[in-house]
Design a protein around this motif. Sequence first.
Motif, PDB file in Angstrom:
ATOM      1  N   GLY A  82       3.557  10.778   9.836  1.00 14.37           N
ATOM      2  CA  GLY A  82       3.052  10.960   8.360  1.00 14.37           C
ATOM      3  C   GLY A  82       3.634  10.542   6.935  1.00 14.37           C
ATOM      4  O   GLY A  82       3.170  11.008   6.365  1.00 14.37           O
ATOM      5  N   TRP A  83       4.422  10.227   7.605  1.00 17.27           N
ATOM      6  CA  TRP A  83       5.082   9.497   6.103  1.00 17.27           C
ATOM      7  C   TRP A  83       4.743   8.160   5.742  1.00 17.27           C
ATOM      8  O   TRP A  83       4.295   6.942   6.150  1.00 17.27           O
ATOM      9  CB  TRP A  83       6.199   9.037   6.616  1.00 17.27           C
ATOM     10  CG  TRP A  83       6.996  11.038   7.110  1.00 17.27           C
ATOM     11  CD1 TRP A  83       7.010  11.077   7.011  1.00 17.27           C
ATOM     12  CD2 TRP A  83       8.288   9.967   8.208  1.00 17.27           C
ATOM     13  NE1 TRP A  83       8.298  12.209   8.057  1.00 17.27           N
ATOM     14  CE2 TRP A  83       8.853  11.641   8.548  1.00 17.27           C
ATOM     15  CE3 TRP A  83       9.083   9.079   8.667  1.00 17.27           C
ATOM     16  CZ2 TRP A  83      10.087  11.902   9.066  1.00 17.27           C
ATOM     17  CZ3 TRP A  83      10.356   9.602  10.347  1.00 17.27           C
ATOM     18  CH2 TRP A  83      10.646  10.889   9.745  1.00 17.27           C
ATOM     19  N   THR A  84       4.502   8.029   4.284  1.00 20.10           N
ATOM     20  CA  THR A  84       4.551   6.604   3.753  1.00 20.10           C
ATOM     21  C   THR A  84       5.608   5.710   4.357  1.00 20.10           C
ATOM     22  O   THR A  84       6.738   6.250   4.325  1.00 20.10           O
ATOM     23  CB  THR A  84       4.267   7.148   2.527  1.00 20.10           C
ATOM     24  OG1 THR A  84       5.662   7.447   1.879  1.00 20.10           O
ATOM     25  CG2 THR A  84       2.956   7.926   2.215  1.00 20.10           C
ATOM     26  N   ASP A 113       0.906  -0.971  -0.118  1.00 23.75           N
ATOM     27  CA  ASP A 113      -0.122   0.577   0.181  1.00 23.75           C
ATOM     28  C   ASP A 113       0.538   1.142   0.230  1.00 23.75           C
ATOM     29  O   ASP A 113       1.296   2.061   1.224  1.00 23.75           O
ATOM     30  CB  ASP A 113      -0.892  -0.075   1.314  1.00 23.75           C
ATOM     31  CG  ASP A 113      -1.749   1.258   1.356  1.00 23.75           C
ATOM     32  OD1 ASP A 113      -1.778   1.457   0.369  1.00 23.75           O
ATOM     33  OD2 ASP A 113      -2.497   1.219   2.169  1.00 23.75           O
ATOM     34  N   GLU A 114       1.124   1.824  -0.988  1.00 25.48           N
ATOM     35  CA  GLU A 114       1.655   2.813  -1.235  1.00 25.48           C
ATOM     36  C   GLU A 114       1.389   4.638  -0.274  1.00 25.48           C
ATOM     37  O   GLU A 114       2.518   5.162  -0.388  1.00 25.48           O
ATOM     38  CB  GLU A 114       2.711   2.875  -2.848  1.00 25.48           C
ATOM     39  CG  GLU A 114       1.238   3.593  -3.612  1.00 25.48           C
ATOM     40  CD  GLU A 114       1.442   3.843  -4.828  1.00 25.48           C
ATOM     41  OE1 GLU A 114       0.540   4.175  -6.205  1.00 25.48           O
ATOM     42  OE2 GLU A 114       2.551   3.547  -5.510  1.00 25.48           O
ATOM     43  N   ASN A 115       0.580   4.108  -0.293  1.00 25.22           N
ATOM     44  CA  ASN A 115      -0.536   5.131   0.256  1.00 25.22           C
ATOM     45  C   ASN A 115      -0.450   5.077   1.698  1.00 25.22           C
ATOM     46  O   ASN A 115      -0.856   6.075   2.296  1.00 25.22           O
ATOM     47  CB  ASN A 115      -1.644   5.992  -0.177  1.00 25.22           C
ATOM     48  CG  ASN A 115      -1.881   5.949  -1.814  1.00 25.22           C
ATOM     49  OD1 ASN A 115      -0.618   6.714  -2.364  1.00 25.22           O
ATOM     50  ND2 ASN A 115      -2.619   5.756  -3.139  1.00 25.22           N
ATOM     51  N   MET A 120      -1.473  -8.394   4.136  1.00 24.86           N
ATOM     52  CA  MET A 120      -0.343  -8.981   4.076  1.00 24.86           C
ATOM     53  C   MET A 120       0.165 -10.399   3.841  1.00 24.86           C
ATOM     54  O   MET A 120       0.866 -11.253   3.038  1.00 24.86           O
ATOM     55  CB  MET A 120       0.103  -8.518   5.897  1.00 24.86           C
ATOM     56  CG  MET A 120       1.857  -9.044   5.715  1.00 24.86           C
ATOM     57  SD  MET A 120       2.998  -8.272   4.357  1.00 24.86           S
ATOM     58  CE  MET A 120       4.055  -9.157   3.793  1.00 24.86           C
ATOM     59  N   LYS A 121      -1.317 -11.577   3.978  1.00 25.32           N
ATOM     60  CA  LYS A 121      -0.975 -12.504   3.946  1.00 25.32           C
ATOM     61  C   LYS A 121      -0.604 -12.657   2.148  1.00 25.32           C
ATOM     62  O   LYS A 121      -0.697 -13.435   1.570  1.00 25.32           O
ATOM     63  CB  LYS A 121      -1.647 -13.237   5.042  1.00 25.32           C
ATOM     64  CG  LYS A 121      -1.676 -13.400   6.011  1.00 25.32           C
ATOM     65  CD  LYS A 121      -3.551 -14.430   7.047  1.00 25.32           C
ATOM     66  CE  LYS A 121      -2.790 -13.991   8.076  1.00 25.32           C
ATOM     67  NZ  LYS A 121      -3.974 -15.100   8.659  1.00 25.32           N
ATOM     68  N   LYS A 122      -1.863 -12.249   2.229  1.00 21.42           N
ATOM     69  CA  LYS A 122      -1.607 -11.514  -0.047  1.00 21.42           C
ATOM     70  C   LYS A 122      -0.654 -11.550  -0.793  1.00 21.42           C
ATOM     71  O   LYS A 122      -0.078 -11.806  -1.869  1.00 21.42           O
ATOM     72  CB  LYS A 122      -2.562 -10.975  -0.552  1.00 21.42           C
ATOM     73  CG  LYS A 122      -3.952 -11.092   0.125  1.00 21.42           C
ATOM     74  CD  LYS A 122      -5.584 -10.497  -0.518  1.00 21.42           C
ATOM     75  CE  LYS A 122      -6.782 -10.683   0.301  1.00 21.42           C
ATOM     76  NZ  LYS A 122      -7.632  -9.306   0.025  1.00 21.42           N
TER      77      LYS A 122
END
Length: 721
Positions: free
Chosen positions: A84-86, A75-77, A255-257
């Motif tokens: 507040g950081w990605t 999840d890059e967002n 995360m399992k995916k």
Amino acid sequence: MTVEEEKNAGTSHDISYTQNREISWLRFNRRVLEEADEEMLPLLERLKFAAIFARNLDEFFMIRVGSIQDLALMDENHTDNKSGWTAQEQLKRIYRAVTPLYGQKDRIFFQLQQKLSTAGISREIFTQLSGQEKKTVQEYFESFVLPVLSPQVVDERHPFPHLSNKTLYVALLLKTKNGGQFGIVPVPRAVPRLFFLEGEGIRYLLLEDIISAFADTMFGGFGVAEKTVVSVTRNADINPDDEAFDVEDDFRLRMKKVLKKRARLAPVRLETQGEPVQALEEYLCGKLGLAKKQVYHSASPLDLSYVFQLEEKLPQADKRELLHRPYTPRYSPMLRESESVLPQVLRRDVLLYYPYESMDPFLRLVREAALDPSVLSIRITLYRIDRKSKLAEYLVAAAEAQKDVTVLMELRARFDEQNNIEWAERLEEAGCKVIFGIDGFKVHSKLCLITLRDKGRIRCVTQAGTGNYNEKTAGLYSDLSLITANEEIGKDAAAFFKNLSVSRMDGRYSKLVAAPSMLKETVLTLIDHEIEKKENGLPAGISFKLNSITDRDVIDRLSMASRAGVPVALIVRGICCILPGVPGKTENVTVRSIVGRFLEHARVYCFGGGDDRRIYISSADLMTRNTERRVEIACPILDEELKRRILHILDVQLRDTVKGRRMLPDGTYQRIPSGEDGPLDSQEYFMHETANIPAPAAKEPEGGFLASLLRHIAKHGTAAD
């Protein structure tokens, strides 16, 4: 947009008084490295701190950096709720923060190496040896090292090999007619890491240095253009239900995916020793899928674990100069050593304070219970135990004596999995009932219940602690262990073990506080109670001693307490995501960190003062993983004498000006000026106190602990001076 609004952009949380977990941890590990730079410490103890720093950093990359890389893929967002950081922004800042630590480690290492050489302990370099010594090393290499080496070139018939996690390799760029070719030699684990030369003092060579010295001879007619020692760090966080993730619940499911889509144990770092070798680095980065920012250069050895072996070679006279003086924990003064433990703890509550007091009374208690015909059952949770565990042997003896023994063995204790599996099998063979944790939740609680028949009625002796049942670490870690025959606590413990046996997680208890069902709720309620007292003009105060605090809900509630005027004193050894002294947010919060000879491991929650004072010892840090995704226990201290003792411990540690540091509003640490009574080292103080030797000045605070806490906040609350 205001500065605060800009900082909070991208997250629904107020991040003006919080800091990123990973950056906080790196600042803590810098504190560990700074101990290696302390002139007052013995030289070899300083070198050990450098090795501990390096080992900590290895695990940080394996666990934390690995999990954040996974998060970036998933999840890059997603943004961290404390900065507040990605995930990508976190990685960028981690890489930037780690680089100067290598330079600091190298500087300290070579200073220590020089001083140790003067003291008669020398790490030698092959090219600087005499002719005869070179011949001796060559004979050793040809006889004992070369036969077990597996040098390899990489070409069409010899594919690039798998580089194992944290294994050392000598990497070479070989000269060929058509350009360069890659060669590699694994440094074998089967050969001793140190080769000692004869003569005065302790003179040694590292195995990787010996292999590097003769690597040119292992590849036939190839010449060598470049060579260096390298090590790859891989993602060791392969369990999405484990402790590395401190984010929302549904992360584990997603995360399992991810795990199905990526190769496990992906590389996260490349280290090289010596001068940077550009062509080799570019080649390795290409093969490993690493970016240049993930490459770290170290002038000092990549694996410093060998320093602990040097201690074994020291003559006794040198040990007195180069190591801490030996310290033997005393037997608890609350117990008579000449009398059995069981009848004594039936009469009064006992608090053990490791490592200043021995774990022996608890071990004796279990041994007595194993043999006492009045004892009916023993139940215990085990997370990390010693490979040679007296406790486990006593549990085996109890089962063989036909006692009902139930052991909840947590098999997911990171890096201790194999040891726990082996002990679980041994315990099961002896007749113990062994439970292997609860699906989706690590059992991290430290609880033991002994049930017996006493004068015609059933009684319970309960032990609750802050640390593992490990005899070795009990001599190295600072922990608290309560043994009580309190009837309500015993009933709670019995109900707790019953719930564990049926995987019930929602149990609620009269005295004990358990996670995940009620621990966070209880802590928040008790914080609210202190806020209410302050608003009603009553004395109020909060003090926590922890390894880490990251739970956003707890942090926000502590900020509310600070804004209400409640003094909050935190003693946090490691990760601390709440920033103290932020105007209007945490100006009544102070944070202390103590790093010393012993690892500060105890967890204590203290609320209020006087008759309304509540104190708990706990297995749980205030981290989301502990409060929501682990089975933990907090146990109240009910005996007033034991309460006073814990308050004394907290007071002394809050005034530590030698090993203590205070956190500033920007998250960095600052030394604490000595008080009127001079410098105070809390660990040294407790060693003196428990040995009945006159201790450095540390008078009991006038007006009690709460008055001391209020004075402490008044003096240090802004943390800005």
